[in-house]
Enzyme design. Structure first.
Site, short mmCIF file in Angstrom:
data_model
loop_
_atom_site.label_atom_id
_atom_site.label_comp_id
_atom_site.label_asym_id
_atom_site.label_seq_id
_atom_site.Cartn_x
_atom_site.Cartn_y
_atom_site.Cartn_z
N LYS A 1 2.04 -3.20 6.61
CA LYS A 1 2.43 -3.47 5.22
C LYS A 1 3.94 -3.28 5.05
O LYS A 1 4.60 -4.07 4.36
CB LYS A 1 1.68 -2.53 4.27
CG LYS A 1 0.18 -2.77 4.22
CD LYS A 1 -0.16 -4.04 3.48
CE LYS A 1 -1.64 -4.32 3.43
NZ LYS A 1 -1.96 -5.60 2.80
N TYR B 1 -1.86 0.32 10.04
CA TYR B 1 -2.08 -0.36 8.76
C TYR B 1 -0.82 -0.25 7.88
O TYR B 1 -0.29 -1.25 7.39
CB TYR B 1 -3.29 0.26 8.05
CG TYR B 1 -3.43 -0.19 6.62
CD1 TYR B 1 -3.69 -1.52 6.31
CD2 TYR B 1 -3.28 0.71 5.56
CE1 TYR B 1 -3.79 -1.94 4.99
CE2 TYR B 1 -3.37 0.30 4.24
CZ TYR B 1 -3.64 -1.02 3.97
OH TYR B 1 -3.73 -1.44 2.67
N SER C 1 0.83 -1.21 0.00
CA SER C 1 0.00 0.00 0.00
C SER C 1 0.86 1.25 0.00
O SER C 1 1.98 1.27 0.56
CB SER C 1 -0.86 0.00 1.27
OG SER C 1 -1.42 1.26 1.49
#
Ligand code: UDP
Length: 318
Positions: A140, A136, A112
């Site tokens: 990643k 988040y 991402s």
């Protein structure tokens, strides 16, 4: 490749190359929709279930894994990092362990733009520092780094596709986003146009021309194509790398609202709210690497096509 459109749900695709991309989908169905993958073998299970993964790998002779399984909401990750590190990091490592044991050495990973955090400059090249500002993004970035070590130790080659903002719907009108609750901008703006319920714009005091956040929206059809090209490149000997998947052009939240008004011919009611924690002001991709090493060029990602296909999907579903 039907199911690839359902890219942001918790599932994993496995490929057996000798049968031209015969697939098995492994999904816990916490977000996925089995009706979106007609004719594809579905195994229901969780990445944390080592036994289920071991069985799956021993029953099949996989060439590669496309790893999409992830929690993916920035705001939620700030409130509940535990969920994100357990699901995205621990779950992903469990998958890598199973691959190593089974001798499967190729992975395409859904990474991402959130790995960059607040970038020093835009457009953002892949060489920019990874400084995530949300759990988040951190999950990643960690997984990408783990992939580097799995390559060094076990020869597992991977392409991390750093998605910018996945959007739009299958042009046929058969597939599109279906989240509950929905948190993404374009579906929410369309919902506001359809229902008259105002959407909240998260902050108008960012250092951008209209004060609202700027994102690089990429059509899901182009995103799906990037996965096929990454898989091919790995088969042809590509070394482990990370690649931005965006268009190089950004649009503000207000520009998205205007685009939906234009396509739908309806007014979009909105209210101005505060910033959402974990949101960088501007995320726009530098896309040269995707073109150079994958031969990938977005073909469906004009804002009009993104909004038109999304409008067709959501106005049909309501
Ligand atoms: N956004 C917004 N209102 C909403 C949902 C999103 O203003 O109800 C903004 C959000 O702050 C971000 C952009 O829209 O700047 C895209 O958000 P989305 O959640 O779609 O994707 P993300 O950038 O988090 O991956």
């Amino acid at each position: 490749m039907t199911g690839v459109i359902d890219f942001f749900v918790v599932h994993v695709f496995f490929f057996k190359q000798e049968t031209a991309y015969e697939m098995v989908v492994f999904d816990d169905l916490s977000r996925g929709h089995p009706e979106f993958i007609p004719g594809v073998r579905l195994v229901i299970g969780e990445l944390s279930d080592e036994r289920a993964l071991a069985d799956l790998f021993s029953e099949n002779d996989f060439d590669a894994v496309l790893h999409f399984a992830s929690e993916s909401l920035v705001g939620e990750s700030v409130r509940n990092p535990d969920k994100y590190f357990r699901r995205n990091v621990t779950g992903g490592i469990s998958l890598l362990s199973a691959m190593v044991k089974a001798g499967v050495k190729k992975m395409v990973f859904s990474s991402s733009a959130a790995v960059y955090g607040d970038p020093e400059s835009v457009p953002i090249p892949e060489t920019a520092a990874l400084r995530p500002v949300s759990p988040y993004g951190e999950s990643k970035a960690f997984f990408e780094k783990a992939l580097g070590w799995y390559d060094k130790a076990y020869g597992l080659k991977s392409v991390s596709l750093r998605y910018f903002n996945a959007a739009g719907a299958d042009p046929s009108g058969r597939l599109g986003e279906d989240h509950d609750p929905e948190t993404h901008l374009i579906p929410l703006v369309i919902r506001a146009a359809l229902t008259g319920e105002p959407i909240t714009v998260f902050g108008d005091d960012y250092p951008t021309p209209d004060g609202t956040c700027i994102r690089d929206y990429i059509h899901v059809t182009d995103l799906a194509e990037a996965h096929v090209l990454a898989l091919k490149a790995l088969s042809e000997g590509l070394e482990t790398t990370a690649v931005n998947i965006g268009t190089g052009t950004g649009f503000s939240v207000m520009e998205i609202i205007r685009a939906v008004e234009e396509v739908s011919g309806r007014k979009v009611p909105y209210t101005m709210g505060g910033r959402r924690p974990g949101d960088p002001a501007v995320l726009v991709a530098e896309c040269g690497r995707a073109r150079d090493i994958l031969g990938w060029v977005p073909a469906h990602s004009s804002l009009r096509e993104i909004v038109k296909t999304a409008w067709r999907w959501h106005s049909r579903a309501t």
